[in-house]
Scaffold this active site. Structure first.
Site, PDB file in Angstrom:
ATOM      1  N   CYS A 122     -19.236  -7.132  -2.659  1.00 13.43           N
ATOM      2  CA  CYS A 122     -19.032  -7.514  -4.058  1.00 13.43           C
ATOM      3  C   CYS A 122     -20.359  -7.543  -4.831  1.00 13.43           C
ATOM      4  CB  CYS A 122     -18.260  -8.820  -4.136  1.00 13.43           C
ATOM      5  SG  CYS A 122     -17.446  -9.045  -5.724  1.00 13.43           S
ATOM      6  N   GLU A 167     -15.061 -11.627   4.151  1.00 14.67           N
ATOM      7  CA  GLU A 167     -15.431 -12.911   4.763  1.00 14.67           C
ATOM      8  C   GLU A 167     -14.443 -14.016   4.423  1.00 14.67           C
ATOM      9  OE1 GLU A 167     -16.776 -11.456   2.295  1.00 14.67           O
ATOM     10  OE2 GLU A 167     -17.374 -12.869   0.736  1.00 14.67           O
ATOM     11  N   HIS A 187     -14.019  -8.912  -0.479  1.00 12.31           N
ATOM     12  CA  HIS A 187     -14.662  -9.989   0.296  1.00 12.31           C
ATOM     13  C   HIS A 187     -13.994 -10.156   1.660  1.00 12.31           C
ATOM     14  CE1 HIS A 187     -17.032 -12.039  -2.914  1.00 12.31           C
ATOM     15  NE2 HIS A 187     -16.153 -11.453  -3.699  1.00 12.31           N
TER      16      HIS A 187
HETATM   17  N1  GLN Z   1     -18.991 -10.195 -10.952  1.00 16.16           N
HETATM   18  C1  GLN Z   1     -20.011 -10.571 -10.008  1.00 16.16           C
HETATM   19  C2  GLN Z   1     -21.331  -9.880 -10.291  1.00 16.16           C
HETATM   20  O1  GLN Z   1     -21.453  -9.157 -11.218  1.00 16.16           O
HETATM   21  C3  GLN Z   1     -19.597 -10.241  -8.596  1.00 16.16           C
HETATM   22  C4  GLN Z   1     -18.484 -11.162  -8.162  1.00 16.16           C
HETATM   23  C5  GLN Z   1     -18.444 -11.450  -6.701  1.00 16.16           C
HETATM   24  O2  GLN Z   1     -19.391 -11.213  -5.948  1.00 16.16           O
HETATM   25  N2  GLN Z   1     -17.347 -12.026  -6.285  1.00 16.16           N
HETATM   26  O3  GLN Z   1     -22.254 -10.069  -9.566  1.00 16.16           O
END
Ligand code: GLN
Length: 203
Positions: free
Chosen positions: A79, A184, A182
């Site tokens: 992410c 995890e 994610h």
């Molecule tokens: N929107 C977040 C970002 O720009 C990422 C979100 C996340 O890691 N769950 O870093």
């Protein structure tokens, strides 16, 4: 034993540490450049990429992490971590003083932050990763909107509207692995196992 560090500046690094330890890896929270020595792999967790970027620069970690990536260290970004591994961010945040959000880079792709809409902040979708079915959780997730020729696409989710092609949510380029979602926070170990195999040269 495989020694895997998790960048522990911000975000859900504890979940990654627990998951990796559960799979038999020797784990380390990475907060200083010295922590990078002797690692077989590094995980960059989900969180907020603008904050991870700023703290990594402030802690003197950005340049050493870039050097480790260039030197072939296996790195997995989830992410926000995927954003940190992208060579290009389509919509970087601009902080006070006009500082533009940066990344460590390494994967020849452009990512769009918060690509799945504001109304639907998080959702779960079944997808396939490396031939294995997996329930993937997306939280304000990025999407790879273009990838270079050396990037292997490992998972996609269908586009919502007719005519919109599948959306890229997991990629690999050499020593680097990134997912929009994610792993995890779900039951499947598929991604962490795949990454541990990468650190051993088995994937
Ligand atoms: N929107 C977040 C970002 O720009 C990422 C979100 C996340 O890691 N769950 O870093």
């Amino acid at each position: 034993m495989t020694r895997i560090g998790v960048l522990a500046l911000q975000g859900d690094f504890r979940e990654h540490l627990e998951r990796l330890a559960g799979l038999g890896a020797d784990t380390l929270s990475v907060r200083r450049a010295e922590d990078l020595g002797g690692l077989d792999g590094l995980v960059i967790p989900g969180g907020e990429s603008t904050v991870i970027d700023r703290l990594a620069r402030n802690y003197g970690l950005a340049a050493p992490i870039r050097a480790a990536i260039a030197g072939g260290l296996p790195v997995y970004g989830s992410c926000a971590g995927m954003i940190m591994l992208a060579d290009r961010i389509e919509n970087p945040a601009r902080g006070s003083g006009g500082v533009v959000q940066g990344s460590f880079g390494g994967i020849d792709m452009t990512v769009r932050r918060n690509a799945f809409g504001r109304q639907v902040d998080s959702f779960e979708v079944p997808l396939t990763f490396n031939g294995q079915p997996l329930e993937a959780v997306f939280i304000r997730a990025p999407e790879a909107i273009d990838v270079g020729p050396d990037v292997q696409v490992l998972s996609t989710v269908p586009g919502q509207d007719a005519g919109i092609h599948d959306r890229i949510v997991a990629v690999r380029q050499g020593n680097l692995l990134a997912t929009s979602f994610h792993p995890e926070v779900t039951g499947s170990n598929a991604i962490h196992e795949f990454f541990i195999n990468m650190t051993r040269g088995d994937a």
